[in-house]
Every structure is written in C-alpha cells, then in structure tokens.
Design a protein around this motif. Structure first.
Motif, PDB file in Angstrom:
ATOM      1  N   TYR A 292       0.965  -0.608 -10.083  1.00 13.28           N
ATOM      2  CA  TYR A 292       1.710   0.426  -9.361  1.00 13.28           C
ATOM      3  C   TYR A 292       2.216   1.497 -10.327  1.00 13.28           C
ATOM      4  O   TYR A 292       2.029   2.698 -10.102  1.00 13.28           O
ATOM      5  CB  TYR A 292       2.876  -0.204  -8.600  1.00 13.28           C
ATOM      6  CG  TYR A 292       3.838   0.811  -8.025  1.00 13.28           C
ATOM      7  CD1 TYR A 292       3.564   1.464  -6.827  1.00 13.28           C
ATOM      8  CD2 TYR A 292       5.017   1.133  -8.688  1.00 13.28           C
ATOM      9  CE1 TYR A 292       4.439   2.411  -6.305  1.00 13.28           C
ATOM     10  CE2 TYR A 292       5.899   2.070  -8.182  1.00 13.28           C
ATOM     11  CZ  TYR A 292       5.603   2.711  -6.984  1.00 13.28           C
ATOM     12  OH  TYR A 292       6.474   3.648  -6.480  1.00 13.28           O
ATOM     13  N   SER A 353       8.170   0.006  -0.376  1.00 11.29           N
ATOM     14  CA  SER A 353       6.958   0.461  -1.064  1.00 11.29           C
ATOM     15  C   SER A 353       6.647   1.907  -0.698  1.00 11.29           C
ATOM     16  O   SER A 353       6.581   2.265   0.479  1.00 11.29           O
ATOM     17  CB  SER A 353       5.772  -0.444  -0.699  1.00 11.29           C
ATOM     18  OG  SER A 353       5.561  -0.454   0.692  1.00 11.29           O
ATOM     19  N   MET A 448      -1.275   3.705  -1.756  1.00 13.34           N
ATOM     20  CA  MET A 448       0.022   3.229  -1.281  1.00 13.34           C
ATOM     21  C   MET A 448      -0.136   2.406  -0.006  1.00 13.34           C
ATOM     22  O   MET A 448       0.625   1.454   0.213  1.00 13.34           O
ATOM     23  CB  MET A 448       0.958   4.413  -1.040  1.00 13.34           C
ATOM     24  CG  MET A 448       1.361   5.158  -2.302  1.00 13.34           C
ATOM     25  SD  MET A 448       1.792   4.069  -3.709  1.00 13.34           S
ATOM     26  CE  MET A 448       3.086   3.055  -2.988  1.00 13.34           C
ATOM     27  N   PHE A 451      -0.910  -0.970  -1.242  1.00 20.78           N
ATOM     28  CA  PHE A 451       0.283  -1.675  -1.718  1.00 20.78           C
ATOM     29  C   PHE A 451       1.080  -2.248  -0.550  1.00 20.78           C
ATOM     30  O   PHE A 451       1.563  -3.389  -0.624  1.00 20.78           O
ATOM     31  CB  PHE A 451       1.162  -0.732  -2.551  1.00 20.78           C
ATOM     32  CG  PHE A 451       0.753  -0.639  -3.988  1.00 20.78           C
ATOM     33  CD1 PHE A 451       0.970  -1.696  -4.858  1.00 20.78           C
ATOM     34  CD2 PHE A 451       0.136   0.500  -4.478  1.00 20.78           C
ATOM     35  CE1 PHE A 451       0.586  -1.624  -6.190  1.00 20.78           C
ATOM     36  CE2 PHE A 451      -0.250   0.590  -5.805  1.00 20.78           C
ATOM     37  CZ  PHE A 451      -0.027  -0.471  -6.673  1.00 20.78           C
TER      38      PHE A 451
END
Length: 496
Positions: A292, A353, A448, A451
C-alpha cells in the motif's frame, strides 16, 4: 523432562527453570532468525522484483516457494524429530537455513532465487517444527505460558525490526543483503544451540515415515496456492480431487504425516481451525501494508518499512503481556480475546481504506490486529500444547504449526490474488514493483478497490477465527452433587 510438574519449593525447581530459560534463548534465536527473514523480504519485495524484472507469477513464488516447502514438511519433521531426536533436527535446520541464505544473495536469476527460497523453507521447517516442543520439554508446567510469551514476543521483535531493517537495507545496500544478514545470526545459533541444548532421547522404536502422504500434501498445497494466487480453476479442482485421496492414504498409513485422529477431540479441532483462520487473516498484513505505501502512495522501501511498524509493535506488546497474564486468566481467554482484537483491527482497516486515509487510522488498525495476533498465538499455543503426552508433542505441535503455516501461505496467495484481481493484467507487474502510483488516477482507483476487497476477505476470516476460538473451550468436569440427607420416608423424602 516434559513440562515437569515441579513445585517452586522443590530442590529441582530452580535448576530446571534456569535450564528452561537457556533453552528459551536458543529457540527465541530461531524465532528471531525466521521472523526477521520473512518481515525484511515482505517490505523489500518490490526491490527484488525490479532487479530481476520478474513477472507477476515469479513475484508471487519468491514468497510462496518458501511457504509451500516450509508448510508441507512441518509435520514430517515433527515426526522425524520424535523418532531421531529434536536437538539434531533442530540444529541441522539452522545450518541449512544459513547456507541457503548465503546462496540466495548470490542468485543469478529469479528462477534460482525461487529454488533457494524453497531450500530456506526446508531449513525453517526443521526449526519451527521443534521450537515449541523443545520449550514444552524444558519448562515446568506452571511457567510454560511465560516461556511461550517470550518465545512469540521475540518473533514480534523480529517483525518489529524487520520491516524497517528491510527497507533500510534495500535502499542503502541492495536486495542481496536481505539474505546475507541471516548468515552471522545463523552461525551463532548453531554454536549456541550445540553448547546449550541437551540431547533428547528418541521417542519409541524407529518406524517408517509417510513419504506418500508428504508428497500428496505437497501436491495439494502447490495446487491450492497456485489456484488462489492465480485464480486458476483447474488447479483448484485438482487440489480438491486430491483431498479425499490424502484422507484415504493417511488413514491407512502406519505413521501418517497428518493424523486425523488428533482432530477427534472437539477442543483440539476448534483450536486448530482458529489457528488456521487467524493466520489467514493476519499473516499478510505487513506485506499488504508495505505494498500500500509503495504501490499506492509512492513511498520508498524505508518509509514503507516504518509505516508497517504498528503491526509488529502490537505483536511485541501482546505476546509478553499475554504470557504474564496466562497464569491468571488462562489460555482460552487469551486466545478468544486476541481473536476479538484482530477482528476490531481489521474492521478499522476495512472502513478506513483509501488513498488519502490519515496514517493514524491505519496505524491504529494495524496495531490492534498485531496486538490481537500476539495475544492469540500465546493463548492458542499454550491451550493446544499443555497436558500432552511426551510421545505426542512433536506430532501435535507439527499439526498445529501446519495449520498455522497453511494459513500463512494461503494468506499471502489470497492477498496477492484478490489485490491484483482489481487491476488489469497489464498493471499487475506494477503492483509488485511498487510503481503503480506513478501511472494514471484510474489505475490507482482500481488498486484501492483491490485493497478494500482484500481487507473485507481478511476481516471475514478474522470473525471465523473468533468463532472457532469461542468454541474451543474445554468442557467443565461435572462435580457430583452431595447426597441429600434421607428423610423419615426414604431417600427422596416421600413414601415408597
């Protein structure tokens, strides 16, 4: 000498305790070596990928080759150690891991590096399969939870220092030193272990080993990891088809590598299921957070290493504190409490996130998940190992470690597979190389999404771990009621 029931006032207690802590220093050094090796590479992986210009498949297997071999041989070496002696297998593991680390730093290509990572995994299996059993042999039963707390606390320290050290080494010295740093520590571990550990007598007569079972386990794990990491349906079907074959072979084996009879007891079954789910939920957090910071935020390896420190800091705090508490609250409460902390940490990461999330939010989620992991490992290990017969220590510990290491391997494969499934195939190499943030905002938005999907999956598995931990409570023995006094009309106070 197996978790001897010595009382603090007995003359033998103090010498036994002093020896136990010397043993703990040896086994903790093994944990330090294994933990440091894993956590440094998790952060430095993009540097290795860029050096070799590795494909996404090769990038996966730089990590998975080690985990595959390590996991597939854990129970095997637990059994070998019961038969041939734990001390010898343990020290051979140190030597093999050290030599493989030296050669990994000299690898001329990504293929040879993957092969040497598999050899590293073999040496690590010899170390890990014996550490907890050697500790249980050495410690008086009333101090075992303290010893386990220190043992796993050292792993936490390794994971605490490893990411920062890995980032620093990758930026300043180059990726080869990620492996070479293991060499002096490994040499010292061999020397210290030779001078400290007493010889453990072989348990029982020499018996045949389950070679066919080990080969099938290796095939099942290989196919499973390939299926999970690459999204390969044929590999998944092949793994599924081999499972009943494995069960059939193991039930007929004289000394099975996977003794499914050990799961006949409900507490042991639930504790091992909790071990597996917890490992899947938390094992790849440092890798995931490191990617990340590098792939999504464009940070260098050192900055990423500093960013993932809350995971290891939580483990470093949770393990020794839970070890000290273990004498008061019991291993069941520690395992369940640790599982709940992991759930809370992953929930924070799931809800927070995003590319512009404040670091404090991420740090809190990572810290809580790490603290829960350290607490869970101490409680769960003590819960499974305490009270076992000497001849079963190696096999049961190997089974427990295999459940955990299968979870670790699946965690890495699952994390990388789910994370990269959200981006186009052309962009996946950029994720592993840590350079995707330099591309378009659309590519970053895809990442993203990956994630968020990954954290959602890990959160669900953490919830499952908490459920299994809750179900792993041993039934309370029933105490017979005292007989009621007989009345004038018979035992029940009534006529007849």
């Amino acid at each position: 000498m197996v978790s001897v029931p010595l009382e603090p006032g007995m003359p033998e207690y103090a010498p036994a305790l002093r020896y136990a802590w010397r043993v703990c220093s040896v086994t903790s050094l093994g944990m330090l070596l294994i933990g440091m090796s894993a956590s440094t590479l998790n952060v430095a992986l993009p540097a290795v990928v860029r050096h070799f210009d590795a494909s996404p498949l090769a990038s996966n297997w730089i990590l998975l080759a080690y985990l595959l071999v390590n996991t597939a041989t854990l129970v095997f070496f637990g059994r070998v150690s019961d038969l041939l002696g734990r001390r010898e297998i343990y020290l051979v593991g140190f030597a093999l891991f050290t030599v493989a680390s030296l050669l990994s730093g000299l690898a001329p290509g990504v293929g040879s590096l993957i092969a040497l990572r598999a050899v590293q995994g073999l040496g690590a299996a010899m170390i890990i399969a014996n550490g907890s059993a050697i500790m249980t042999d050495a410690f008086p039963s009333d101090r075992l939870s303290q010893g386990m707390g220190v043992y796993f606390g050292v792993l936490s320290v390794a994971q605490l220092a490893g990411p920062t050290l890995g980032g620093l080494i990758a930026d300043l010295l180059g990726w080869r030193w990620i492996f070479w740093i293991n060499v002096p520590a490994g040499l010292f571990a061999v020397i210290w272990g030779l001078s400290t550990l007493r010889r453990f007598p072989a348990r029982g007569p020499r018996q045949s080993l389950d070679a066919s079972g080990n080969l099938i386990v290796l095939a099942v794990l290989s196919a499973t990891l390939f299926a999970v990491s690459e999204g390969s349906l044929p590999a998944g079907l092949f793994a599924g088809a081999l499972v009943p074959v494995l069960v059939l072979v193991e039930r007929r084996a004289t000394n099975p590598v996977l003794d499914f009879r050990l799961l006949g007891e409900r507490v042991l079954l639930m504790a091992n299921l909790a071990t597996f789910c917890n490992a899947v939920a938390r094992a790849s957090l440092i890798l995931l957070a490191g990617l990340y910071f590098q792939a999504a935020q464009g940070a260098d390896a050192l900055t990423a290493g500093l960013g993932v420190l809350p995971v290891a800091a939580g483990m470093a705090l949770g393990s020794p504190v839970s070890g000290a508490l273990g004498r008061r609250v019991g291993p069941y409460a520690l395992a369940l409490g640790g599982s709940i902390l992991c759930v809370a940490g992953l929930l924070i990461l799931l809800l927070g996130s995003g590319p512009a999330t404040q670091y404090g939010v991420l740090a809190l989620g990572l810290f809580m998940a790490g603290c829960g992991s350290g607490t869970f490992l101490t409680g769960n290990t003590t819960q499974v190992m305490a009270g076992l017969a000497p001849e079963n220590l190696g096999v049961v510990n190997g089974f427990r470690l295999m459940a955990m290491n299968v979870g670790v391997a699946v965690s890495v494969a699952l994390t990388l597979g789910v994370l990269t499934s959200a981006v186009t195939p052309q962009l996946r190499a950029q994720v592993y190389a840590g350079t995707l943030s330099r591309l378009s905002p659309v590519a970053l938005d895809q990442l993203m999404t990956g994630f968020r999907w990954t954290y959602a999956v890990l959160f669900g598995l953490a919830v499952l771990a908490a459920v299994f931990s809750a179900l792993a409570r041993a039934p309370r023995p029933r105490t017979p009621r005292p007989p009621r006094p007989h009345g004038p009309h018979g035992p029940h106070g009534v006529d007849g």
